[in-house]
Motif scaffolding. Structure first.
Motif, mmCIF file in Angstrom:
data_model
loop_
_atom_site.group_PDB
_atom_site.id
_atom_site.type_symbol
_atom_site.label_atom_id
_atom_site.label_comp_id
_atom_site.label_asym_id
_atom_site.label_seq_id
_atom_site.Cartn_x
_atom_site.Cartn_y
_atom_site.Cartn_z
ATOM 1 N N ASP A 98 32.817 37.661 13.692
ATOM 2 C CA ASP A 98 31.647 38.535 13.828
ATOM 3 C C ASP A 98 31.548 39.052 15.260
ATOM 4 O OD1 ASP A 98 30.939 38.246 11.216
ATOM 5 O OD2 ASP A 98 29.086 37.138 11.574
ATOM 6 N N SER A 105 31.583 33.131 12.582
ATOM 7 C CA SER A 105 30.874 33.639 13.758
ATOM 8 C C SER A 105 31.828 34.209 14.793
ATOM 9 C CB SER A 105 30.036 32.520 14.385
ATOM 10 O OG SER A 105 30.860 31.453 14.788
ATOM 11 N N ASP A 123 33.809 41.994 6.773
ATOM 12 C CA ASP A 123 33.195 42.442 8.027
ATOM 13 C C ASP A 123 33.533 43.892 8.381
ATOM 14 O OD1 ASP A 123 31.549 40.375 8.772
ATOM 15 O OD2 ASP A 123 32.984 39.420 10.116
ATOM 16 N N LEU A 129 27.514 44.128 9.209
ATOM 17 C CA LEU A 129 28.120 42.865 9.642
ATOM 18 C C LEU A 129 27.341 41.682 9.077
ATOM 19 C CD1 LEU A 129 30.478 42.069 11.628
ATOM 20 C CD2 LEU A 129 28.704 41.726 13.341
ATOM 21 N N THR A 164 28.380 38.712 5.949
ATOM 22 C CA THR A 164 28.203 37.266 6.044
ATOM 23 C C THR A 164 27.329 36.750 4.903
ATOM 24 O OG1 THR A 164 28.437 37.310 8.451
ATOM 25 C CG2 THR A 164 27.329 35.394 7.503
#
Length: 450
Positions: free
Chosen positions: A38, A35, A182, A197, A201
């Motif tokens: 990201d 996270s 990413d 993105l 994940t």
């Protein structure tokens, strides 16, 4: 299993802490980069609104984290105590029950999250572009519910067994893969970079789940996947411990959604973006402490299972001290270099300068969070769901929710930033009193067993 059990029962607490926690912390830090990166990639490659959108969507993914921790922490705690008691009948049922429960609960969450993504984001106060970006991102993330929940909960079982290094490597591989994918997916998806993105994940989570499943099918020497079925005989014990861990995740979602909502209500979009960056930073700082708690869990659970209460207390005290030092490693530089840290997520210098003082207040009590996390984990590990639940509910519901609603009406936007650290301090004091009470109870049990 015998060698690992022997180490948990005999090795000096400080050596045990480094042995169990080093791989767990490294693994959890790498996992936290999911996270965190990201947010960095969104802020640097897409824009502040996109960063704000995925940050506001992030606490909603705690629904999945809640399912994973409910099943994973509960199963790991049961496993540690079963290892201590040499209860192989229970050990043989754990993974089959885990898979069946993950499939059932994750399917429900996936459908719910996809259908109600917009409504969930609106609860956080999101609107306009931030709302639309958040919907696009969140729906793809919820598609991976089964995969991420299995990978995380099964990894907790590995750590409950004491196999920290392998657990770290599997989770670390998934996180590093996500970091690599990413920017590639953002560029491949071009104007749909936000979806890229999310797809990066999702892809990483699927691959990680496959590797985890393969480990239990072919590599694990002690924990096997036998019958994939819900074992009613295990659920009460698993849920009684895991519920506090799950509620910590769910209530974290509520807590963060309220912080976002109040930031937008009493401030503006700039305050919302600053809150998004601040919560990202705080969440990443928490990750090593959660890693340390994963090391504490098997050490406490196994020793408690054989009634070595004095050793349980010594181990816990050692971990509390270590967690405080670890928290300070993050707290000090982030307080000193707040502007530089915020700039990782926000490229607009004027927005960064607006938020430095409030961010420092928001982060001020982080040095005590190591103690808080260790206390909650301690109670979960010994099966004391009541005390763990008191701390979780007090921190994130009983104290925080009314305070964050009332205090900004009196003090304005500044209360949105100081309410959480103020009431967390009160909860830490409450936890310390509960811990001392449990220590006193253990001392009496030691005298009885002597």
């Amino acid at each position: 299993m015998t060698d690992e059990r022997s180490e948990l029962l005999t090795q000096k607490p400080i050596k045990l802490m480094f042995k169990l926690c080093t791989p767990a912390i490294i693994g959890m830090v790498v996992i936290g980069l999911y996270s965190f990166m990201d947010g960095v990639y969104a802020g640097q490659m897409l824009g502040s609104k996109e960063m704000g959108a995925i940050s506001i969507a992030y606490p909603i993914t705690f629904i999945n984290n809640g399912i994973a921790t409910l099943i994973g922490i509960g199963s790991a705690s049961l496993l540690s105590r079963a290892i201590g008691k040499k209860d192989y009948k229970t050990i043989d049922k754990i993974m089959g029950n885990l898979i069946a429960t993950v499939l059932l609960l994750s399917s429900i969450v996936m459908v719910f999250g996809i259908i109600f993504a917009k409504q969930l984001l609106q609860l956080s106060g999101a609107e306009g572009d931030i709302l639309e970006f958040g919907i696009r991102y969140l729906r793809i993330i919820f598609l991976g519910s089964i995969f991420v929940n299995f990978a995380q909960s099964a990894n907790m079982v590995m750590r409950g067994e004491g196999i920290m290094k392998k657990a770290m490597l599997i989770m670390g591989f998934g996180a590093i893969l996500n970091i690599i994918l990413d920017p590639i997916f953002i560029l491949l998806f071009k104007e749909k970079g936000l979806e890229g993105l999310a797809m990066a994940t999702l892809t990483s989570q699927i691959i990680q789940a496959i590797i985890t499943l393969k480990y239990f099918l072919t590599k694990s020497k002690f924990i096997k996947i036998k019958k994939i079925k819900i074992e009613k005989s295990l659920l009460k014990d698993i849920f009684s411990v895991g519920i506090s861990a799950m509620m910590m995740q769910i209530l974290s979602m509520v807590q963060q959604m309220l912080l976002y909502r109040m930031a937008f209500k009493y401030g503006d979009q700039t305050q919302g973006i600053l809150m998004a960056a601040s919560l990202r930073i705080q969440a990443f700082s928490f990750i090593p402490l959660w890693g340390m708690s994963q090391g504490l869990q098997p050490a406490i659970g196994t020793n408690y299972g054989v009634k070595m209460y004095d050793r349980v207390k010594k181990i816990n005290n050692t971990f509390v001290l270590g967690a405080t030092v670890l928290a300070m490693i993050f707290w000090l530089p982030i307080e000193l270099f707040s502007k530089q840290v915020l700039s990782l997520f926000i490229t607009n210098e004027s927005i960064v300068n607006t938020g430095i003082s409030n961010f420092r207040i928001f982060y001020s009590i982080f040095i005590l969070y190591g103690l808080m996390i260790m206390m909650i984990t301690f109670f979960q590990s010994i099966g004391n769901a009541k005390s763990a639940g008191i701390l979780v509910f007090s921190r994130q519901l009983i104290f925080f929710v009314p305070a964050i609603i009332i205090m900004p009406k009196i003090f304005g936007i500044s209360a949105v930033w100081f309410t959480q650290p103020l009431f967390d301090g009160i909860v830490i004091l409450l936890g310390t009193l509960l811990l001392l009470k449990e220590y006193k109870k253990m001392s009496k049990l030691t005298l009885v067993n002597a």
